[in-house]
Structures are given as C-alpha cells and as structure tokens.
Design an enzyme around this catalytic site. Sequence first.
Site, mmCIF file in Angstrom:
data_model
loop_
_atom_site.group_PDB
_atom_site.id
_atom_site.type_symbol
_atom_site.label_atom_id
_atom_site.label_comp_id
_atom_site.label_asym_id
_atom_site.label_seq_id
_atom_site.Cartn_x
_atom_site.Cartn_y
_atom_site.Cartn_z
ATOM 1 N N GLN A 31 21.905 -23.966 -21.294
ATOM 2 C CA GLN A 31 20.724 -25.505 -21.609
ATOM 3 C C GLN A 31 21.843 -25.854 -22.401
ATOM 4 O OE1 GLN A 31 16.636 -24.116 -23.618
ATOM 5 N NE2 GLN A 31 18.043 -23.284 -24.927
ATOM 6 N N HIS A 62 4.497 -26.333 -35.443
ATOM 7 C CA HIS A 62 4.803 -24.956 -36.720
ATOM 8 C C HIS A 62 3.227 -24.099 -37.564
ATOM 9 C CE1 HIS A 62 8.818 -26.259 -35.920
ATOM 10 N NE2 HIS A 62 8.527 -25.270 -35.398
ATOM 11 N N GLU A 106 15.025 -15.040 -29.547
ATOM 12 C CA GLU A 106 14.942 -15.895 -29.688
ATOM 13 C C GLU A 106 17.007 -16.095 -27.919
ATOM 14 O OE1 GLU A 106 15.091 -19.698 -29.259
ATOM 15 O OE2 GLU A 106 16.251 -19.862 -28.179
ATOM 16 N N ASP A 139 16.840 -12.452 -25.121
ATOM 17 C CA ASP A 139 15.742 -12.593 -23.910
ATOM 18 C C ASP A 139 14.204 -11.959 -23.786
ATOM 19 O OD1 ASP A 139 13.987 -13.602 -22.011
ATOM 20 O OD2 ASP A 139 15.470 -12.534 -20.247
ATOM 21 N N GLY A 140 13.221 -13.119 -24.171
ATOM 22 C CA GLY A 140 11.764 -12.226 -24.957
ATOM 23 C C GLY A 140 11.262 -11.922 -23.905
ATOM 24 N N ASP A 157 6.859 -18.834 -28.896
ATOM 25 C CA ASP A 157 6.987 -20.773 -28.884
ATOM 26 C C ASP A 157 7.880 -21.234 -27.879
ATOM 27 O OD1 ASP A 157 7.814 -23.356 -29.952
ATOM 28 O OD2 ASP A 157 8.306 -22.022 -32.019
ATOM 29 N N ASP A 160 9.321 -25.777 -22.577
ATOM 30 C CA ASP A 160 8.272 -26.101 -21.230
ATOM 31 C C ASP A 160 8.911 -24.424 -20.044
ATOM 32 O OD1 ASP A 160 7.914 -28.261 -22.511
ATOM 33 O OD2 ASP A 160 9.160 -29.875 -20.883
HETATM 34 N N1 SAM Z 1 8.349 -26.721 -30.253
HETATM 35 C C1 SAM Z 1 9.074 -26.753 -28.921
HETATM 36 C C2 SAM Z 1 8.656 -27.657 -27.578
HETATM 37 O O1 SAM Z 1 7.083 -27.115 -27.429
HETATM 38 O O2 SAM Z 1 8.684 -27.596 -26.810
HETATM 39 C C3 SAM Z 1 10.163 -25.099 -28.993
HETATM 40 C C4 SAM Z 1 10.127 -24.989 -29.903
HETATM 41 S S1 SAM Z 1 11.912 -23.642 -28.869
HETATM 42 C C5 SAM Z 1 12.900 -25.055 -29.500
HETATM 43 C C6 SAM Z 1 11.713 -23.029 -27.371
HETATM 44 C C7 SAM Z 1 12.589 -21.992 -27.697
HETATM 45 O O3 SAM Z 1 12.045 -21.063 -26.713
HETATM 46 C C8 SAM Z 1 14.120 -22.753 -27.187
HETATM 47 O O4 SAM Z 1 15.246 -22.074 -28.414
HETATM 48 C C9 SAM Z 1 14.420 -21.701 -26.373
HETATM 49 O O5 SAM Z 1 15.510 -21.569 -25.874
HETATM 50 C C10 SAM Z 1 13.661 -20.584 -25.881
HETATM 51 N N2 SAM Z 1 13.688 -20.045 -24.745
HETATM 52 C C11 SAM Z 1 13.019 -20.303 -23.671
HETATM 53 N N3 SAM Z 1 12.909 -19.028 -22.935
HETATM 54 C C12 SAM Z 1 13.013 -17.853 -23.320
HETATM 55 C C13 SAM Z 1 13.315 -16.542 -22.958
HETATM 56 N N4 SAM Z 1 13.418 -16.335 -21.629
HETATM 57 N N5 SAM Z 1 13.309 -15.320 -24.533
HETATM 58 C C14 SAM Z 1 13.586 -16.151 -25.727
HETATM 59 N N6 SAM Z 1 13.437 -18.078 -25.984
HETATM 60 C C15 SAM Z 1 13.076 -18.566 -25.248
#
Ligand code: SAM
Length: 277
Positions: A31, A62, A106, A139-140, A157, A160
């Site tokens: 991204q 948070h 993450e 990857d989660g 967390d 979108d």
């Molecule tokens: N507070 C925020 C919101 O609601 O907009 C979300 C915060 S946090 C920055 C979201 C994180 O999820 C991002 O850093 C993104 O890279 C991570 N993310 C997205 N898809 C993911 C996945 N499949 N596995 C792990 N992390 C992921």
Amino acid sequence: MELWCSEHQTQDVQLSARIRSTLFSGKSEFQEVMVVDSFEFGRMLVLDGVFQTSIFDEFIYHEMIAHVPLHIHPNPRKVLVIGGGDGGSVREIVKHPAVENVELVEIDGLVVEVSKKYLPEISSALIENHPKLRVNIGDGIQRMKAAKSEYDVIIVDCSDPIGPGEGLFTYSFYQNVYKALKPDGLFVQQTESPFYHQPLIKKLHKDIQSLFPITELYLAQIPLYPGGLHSFTIGSKKYDSKSVNIEKILDLPYRYYNKDVQQSCFILPNFIKNIIA
Ligand code: SAM
C-alpha cells in the site's frame, strides 16, 4: 498556499484536513504509506489515502478495541493482534494486568517502521520492545490458518476491507479465528461505520453469529472515522458483555474507557439494532 489532505469516506463524502507538512510518503509492497502533520488532528497515518489514526483521537479507538474485550475475558493471558502496525492497540494491551504475552502480526513492515519514527506516542510499546510483546511481519490470514486453540483473545485491528485487509472480513477467516481461540476465547474486530457500512456490518455479524454462540456489537465516537461513530464486533465462545465484574476493572489513567463505558458502549440505538437483527 494551503495544503489539504483528503479521504473519500464514501463516493460522495470527503473528510479534508489542512496540513502543515507531509512527514513521510512511500510505497510498500502492499500500500501507499503516508504520515502528514495536520492542524486539527496532529500527525496522522494515511494508508492508500485512508486516514488510519491521528494523535488527536487515537486514544478512543485503541482503548476501546483493547480494554473492552480484555475485560470481558476473565483471564486474558495470551493475546494476538492482527494488523495494528501503528502499535496503539498493543500499547493498551500490555497495560492489562492479566496479559502475559501479546503477538502482533502486521502484514506491512513499513507501517511499523514509519509509526516508530513519526508516531512515537502511539508506537511506544514497539519502540521500547515491551517484554510482553512479540512482533511478526506477516499475513494475519495465514497466521489464523496455522493456529489451533492458542489464544484467549484475538484483536483484529485491520484496515478497510479493500487491499490486504479484504480477507479479514470473510467467513473462512472467522472459521479460522474460531479454531485459533481456546475453548473459552473471544475475538473483536473493528467493523467500520454504522452509517456508511451497513451491508458489511450486517454480513459479518451474520457470519460471526453462525460460528460463535455470542456475537455483540459496541460503539465509540471517533471524529476521524466516517460518520464519527465506529463499530466493533465481538465473537465469543463463552463470555458476554454482561458477565463482566465491573468492580474488578482497575482505575488506570484511561482517557476514554472506564467502568461506565464498558457497559454503555453495548447500548445500541434502534437503527443499529435493526442492522444486526
Ligand atoms: N485504526 C485503524 C482503522 O480502523 O483505520 C486501523 C489501524 S492499523 C494501521 C491497520 C493495519 O492492518 C495496517 O497497518 C495494515 O497493513 C494491516 N493489515 C491489513 N491487512 C492485513 C493482513 N492480512 N494481515 C496483517 N495485517 C494486515
């Protein structure tokens, strides 16, 4: 010349913040990552043009994504966070006295690095290598496929449901989350705006409800996010919001969360009850 940073919250609505400067702008494998310094919200993390968190109001999101589920589980010793690379959720989770270890998965290492450099108030637990915390860049979705009966609490967390976060809102992901939780485990996910994302909330509520005996939605007011009202959804194998022993909640210096909020955040207006009915 005035500088503005804008997010398309829907096709027809934008939120714009006047900014002093762009502190970081780069592209990872996953991204576009930006940190801007805005007049109203302070420093903000922006991913693919979407406002993720700001110094002004991050405490609400948070504290609410961490302390509400951690207090529903009577003994949350082992916790997993998926996403949350800014470090705000884990900063809150490590404060909980029962938590012994937290794993953060993450997908984007650049989010972690940039947050440590430009958002130290949010990423403090990452910066200090908190002894309860282990960080995995990965990857989660894959992590959930591999895990079995490991966690007391899982906190999703995520960003979108587009880009790398898309698979975190699917039925098969929730099946794997169920499998990854201990027999009395629970999970929470940020589930977007009850004003603008009603079909999504309806779908995922149904998916979670078909897997977990207890599904509950709660709310928090967050000015940065679409509609200013944000939803979180819990899937739980055993404990619900009414089983919390309120007297046991410690009076830590929270800025939003407290004993009253632990209970009141589950009180829903009718239009939201109708979405999940
Ligand atoms: N507070 C925020 C919101 O609601 O907009 C979300 C915060 S946090 C920055 C979201 C994180 O999820 C991002 O850093 C993104 O890279 C991570 N993310 C997205 N898809 C993911 C996945 N499949 N596995 C792990 N992390 C992921």
